[in-house]
Design a protein around this motif. Structure first.
Motif, PDB file in Angstrom:
ATOM      1  N   SER A  99      12.072 -16.760  51.801  1.00 45.99           N
ATOM      2  CA  SER A  99      10.889 -17.572  52.373  1.00 45.99           C
ATOM      3  C   SER A  99       9.768 -17.303  51.297  1.00 45.99           C
ATOM      4  O   SER A  99       9.927 -16.689  50.313  1.00 45.99           O
ATOM      5  N   VAL A 100       8.488 -17.921  51.476  1.00 47.26           N
ATOM      6  CA  VAL A 100       7.540 -17.805  50.665  1.00 47.26           C
ATOM      7  C   VAL A 100       6.469 -16.948  51.287  1.00 47.26           C
ATOM      8  O   VAL A 100       6.439 -16.770  52.523  1.00 47.26           O
ATOM      9  N   ASP A 101       5.776 -16.221  50.555  1.00 42.79           N
ATOM     10  CA  ASP A 101       4.711 -15.263  50.932  1.00 42.79           C
ATOM     11  C   ASP A 101       3.223 -15.821  51.318  1.00 42.79           C
ATOM     12  O   ASP A 101       2.490 -15.183  52.072  1.00 42.79           O
ATOM     13  N   LYS A 102       2.997 -17.099  51.067  1.00 47.72           N
ATOM     14  CA  LYS A 102       1.805 -17.898  51.426  1.00 47.72           C
ATOM     15  C   LYS A 102       2.427 -19.254  51.586  1.00 47.72           C
ATOM     16  O   LYS A 102       3.319 -19.841  50.934  1.00 47.72           O
ATOM     17  N   PRO A 103       1.614 -19.901  52.540  1.00 47.58           N
ATOM     18  CA  PRO A 103       2.261 -21.367  52.778  1.00 47.58           C
ATOM     19  C   PRO A 103       2.119 -22.064  51.688  1.00 47.58           C
ATOM     20  O   PRO A 103       1.004 -22.161  50.932  1.00 47.58           O
ATOM     21  N   VAL A 104       2.876 -23.101  51.678  1.00 48.85           N
ATOM     22  CA  VAL A 104       2.998 -24.351  50.570  1.00 48.85           C
ATOM     23  C   VAL A 104       3.273 -25.570  51.147  1.00 48.85           C
ATOM     24  O   VAL A 104       3.927 -25.405  52.341  1.00 48.85           O
ATOM     25  N   PRO A 105       3.102 -26.745  50.556  1.00 43.89           N
ATOM     26  CA  PRO A 105       3.673 -27.824  51.148  1.00 43.89           C
ATOM     27  C   PRO A 105       5.073 -28.076  51.221  1.00 43.89           C
ATOM     28  O   PRO A 105       5.867 -27.701  50.449  1.00 43.89           O
ATOM     29  N   ASN A 106       5.348 -28.656  52.501  1.00 43.83           N
ATOM     30  CA  ASN A 106       6.833 -28.650  52.723  1.00 43.83           C
ATOM     31  C   ASN A 106       7.435 -29.813  51.631  1.00 43.83           C
ATOM     32  O   ASN A 106       6.892 -30.840  51.260  1.00 43.83           O
ATOM     33  N   GLY A 107       8.724 -29.542  51.258  1.00 47.73           N
ATOM     34  CA  GLY A 107       9.060 -30.201  50.177  1.00 47.73           C
ATOM     35  C   GLY A 107       9.312 -29.879  48.799  1.00 47.73           C
ATOM     36  O   GLY A 107       9.646 -30.324  47.885  1.00 47.73           O
ATOM     37  N   ASN A 108       8.006 -28.990  48.596  1.00 51.32           N
ATOM     38  CA  ASN A 108       8.030 -28.478  47.206  1.00 51.32           C
ATOM     39  C   ASN A 108       9.189 -27.587  46.776  1.00 51.32           C
ATOM     40  O   ASN A 108       9.934 -26.935  47.319  1.00 51.32           O
TER      41      ASN A 108
END
Length: 111
Positions: A99-108
């Motif tokens: 996963s990512v450690d900070k939210p990012v836009p879906n689909g990136n």
């Protein structure tokens, strides 16, 4: 380990999506969940994941995960898995999601 060119890596569509729905996959041969993942412009894609030893369905909702989006769909029992959710084994050999450690836009896309 075999080395690859950067162009080989670019062919893999690794994208971030948010799990919006999770159910126990009762018809799977091995304990699994059915996941519905929001991948932004790609829409909602389904995946089957053998992650029941580490996660509970309610804990997965809202979690962002890294998915391989350009494998061909795979029929698993009565469910069509459209993306591969990525993970690594923990000390007990159970899959822990990437996963990512900070939210990012879906689909990136991962680069």
């Amino acid at each position: 380990m075999q080395t690859i060119d950067y162009s080989d890596f670019q062919r893999i569509e690794l994208r971030v999506g948010t799990i919006e729905r999770c159910e126990i996959f009762e018809k799977a041969k091995k304990p699994s969940f059915k996941l519905w993942i929001n991948l932004g412009e790609l829409g909602i894609k389904k995946s089957s994941a053998q992650i029941t030893q580490v996660y509970h369905p309610k804990d997965l909702i809202g979690r962002q995960v890294l998915c391989v989006c350009n494998f061909p769909p795979k029929q698993i029992a009565d469910f069509m898995s459209e993306v591969l959710v990525t993970g690594v084994n923990n000390e007990e050999g159970h899959v822990v999601l990437m996963s990512v450690d900070k939210p990012v836009p879906n689909g990136n896309r991962l680069y």
